[in-house]
Scaffold this motif. Sequence first.
Motif, PDB file in Angstrom:
ATOM      1  N   ALA A  40      -3.575   4.812  -1.232  1.00 45.88           N
ATOM      2  CA  ALA A  40      -4.566   5.379  -0.327  1.00 45.88           C
ATOM      3  C   ALA A  40      -4.239   6.840  -0.023  1.00 45.88           C
ATOM      4  O   ALA A  40      -3.223   7.083   0.610  1.00 45.88           O
ATOM      5  N   PRO A  41      -5.010   7.830  -0.428  1.00 50.72           N
ATOM      6  CA  PRO A  41      -6.210   7.632  -1.252  1.00 50.72           C
ATOM      7  C   PRO A  41      -5.920   7.614  -2.746  1.00 50.72           C
ATOM      8  O   PRO A  41      -6.780   7.224  -3.510  1.00 50.72           O
ATOM      9  N   LEU A  71      -7.867   3.127  -2.303  1.00 50.53           N
ATOM     10  CA  LEU A  71      -8.411   2.857  -0.972  1.00 50.53           C
ATOM     11  C   LEU A  71      -8.686   4.196  -0.314  1.00 50.53           C
ATOM     12  O   LEU A  71      -7.928   5.143  -0.505  1.00 50.53           O
ATOM     13  N   THR A  72      -9.737   4.258   0.461  1.00 50.05           N
ATOM     14  CA  THR A  72     -10.082   5.512   1.140  1.00 50.05           C
ATOM     15  C   THR A  72      -9.423   5.543   2.516  1.00 50.05           C
ATOM     16  O   THR A  72      -9.515   4.567   3.263  1.00 50.05           O
ATOM     17  N   VAL A  73      -8.740   6.649   2.819  1.00 49.73           N
ATOM     18  CA  VAL A  73      -8.174   6.798   4.160  1.00 49.73           C
ATOM     19  C   VAL A  73      -7.940   8.275   4.447  1.00 49.73           C
ATOM     20  O   VAL A  73      -7.712   9.066   3.520  1.00 49.73           O
ATOM     21  N   LEU A 101      -6.289   0.180   8.052  1.00 49.55           N
ATOM     22  CA  LEU A 101      -6.460  -0.117   6.629  1.00 49.55           C
ATOM     23  C   LEU A 101      -5.429  -1.151   6.173  1.00 49.55           C
ATOM     24  O   LEU A 101      -5.751  -2.102   5.439  1.00 49.55           O
ATOM     25  N   VAL A 115       0.854  -1.193   0.000  1.00 48.09           N
ATOM     26  CA  VAL A 115       0.000   0.000   0.000  1.00 48.09           C
ATOM     27  C   VAL A 115       0.887   1.240   0.000  1.00 48.09           C
ATOM     28  O   VAL A 115       1.775   1.365   0.846  1.00 48.09           O
TER      29      VAL A 115
END
Length: 423
Positions: A31-32, A44-46, A57, A4
């Motif tokens: 992310a994001p 990915l949303t964060v 996450l 990530v």
Amino acid sequence: MRVVVVGSGAREHALCVALSSDPAVSALACAPGNAGTRAVAEPLTVDVLDPDAIAALAVSWRADLVVVGPEVPLVAGAADAVRDSGIACFGPSEQAAQLEGSKSFAKHVMAAAGVPTAQSWPVGGPAELETALDEVAQVVAGAPYVVKDDGLAAGKGVLVTPDRAAAVAHGRAVLDAGGAVLVEEYLDGPEVSLFALSDGTTVVPLIPAQDSKRRDDGDAGPNTGGMGAYAPLPWAPPGLVEEVLATVLQPTVDEMARRGEHFAGLLYAGLALTSRGVRVVEFNARFGDPETQVVLPLLETPLAGLLHAAATGTLADQPPLRWRDGAAVTVVVAAPGYPEAPRTGSPVTGADGEGVLHAGTAVGPDGSVVSAGGRVLSVVGLGHDLEAARRAAYERVAGVGLADAHWRTDIALAAVEGRIVVP
Ligand code: AMP
Ligand code: GLY
């Protein structure tokens, strides 16, 4: 390896492109991320300001490695939270990120490690500001004043000016906003950005790059986050990397270890090659933007293994880095009004080709790309030399569309024309 990348700029897009071409990476998320990273990494949303959310996450996505791009989450403790959850993280701890987060902390570390940097005067209030300006004027008579915000300011907290009244006004503005100020000795000579991977003990330098921080051609206009960059530096003195490793990077990492604050991540030395020798202008605790966009395309060694090794204390076991021949240039396409008041929400076209990295973009309601930040794109060209890379970059810039966009037309030009001289 499931990786990530945390962040949403062109640096993160460049990291995602490099990681996605590494056969060791089985899944990649950002992310994001932005409208461009979606092509190579799952979005990915964060909230990047929330270390616990980043760690949660990483756990739920079953990440093997988290790579933190920007400084703000690092200074907030994102790497500590991820490591505490049992996942490897490329990025220094909150305490180690103070090398970037506090200029006065960095000065203390450099003093203890014997690392050459500008002499500086910390300023706690308006009266001390005048005294500091008097003292610096005696040390470097006739040179411009350098007045800095001590904290994180995204490259925009520094004023370099011959005008004492302007220096005082900038210092007062930072103090009035509740910040602390440093007055510094002026450093002459060209600037170099040198990145190094560190696992807290072993330090592996990458290749030097140079960025253009001012908004306009000829280094005019206000300071920005960076308007373009190139690598390698044909004008760099031979042995520069070895010298900086021995006198700056390794002593700094060793001093951090001595303090019990191992620096595991990317140590970015912003250097000035002055008439008195190499001096550190600043440290950053993460990959630079836009320099990453030109350094990573030249790196042949797969990136994920390197970042994982830095995150897990095994850099010493890695073979020497391999680099491609040739050069890379990136030109930042900025929104109108950048850096003071960028206009966002405009359509961006022609931005899905090779070498077009996204910085401030988002996906609009109809699925199209819209501008969402001051720096919108970072367009990269590669070539057998700097001139060819420059041409390739500007050809690609001509193919993108953003109303009233601004970009510099002279990125890497002084180097191509042999006009950069080390005093
Ligand atoms: P910093 O935020 O410390 O990286 O500073 C941003 C930019 O301001 C640097 O990249 C330099 O161009 C300039 N600058 C900072 N410190 C100095 C200094 N002591 N002498 C000359 N220029 C400086
Ligand atoms: N290129 C400047 C920075 O990343 O801070």
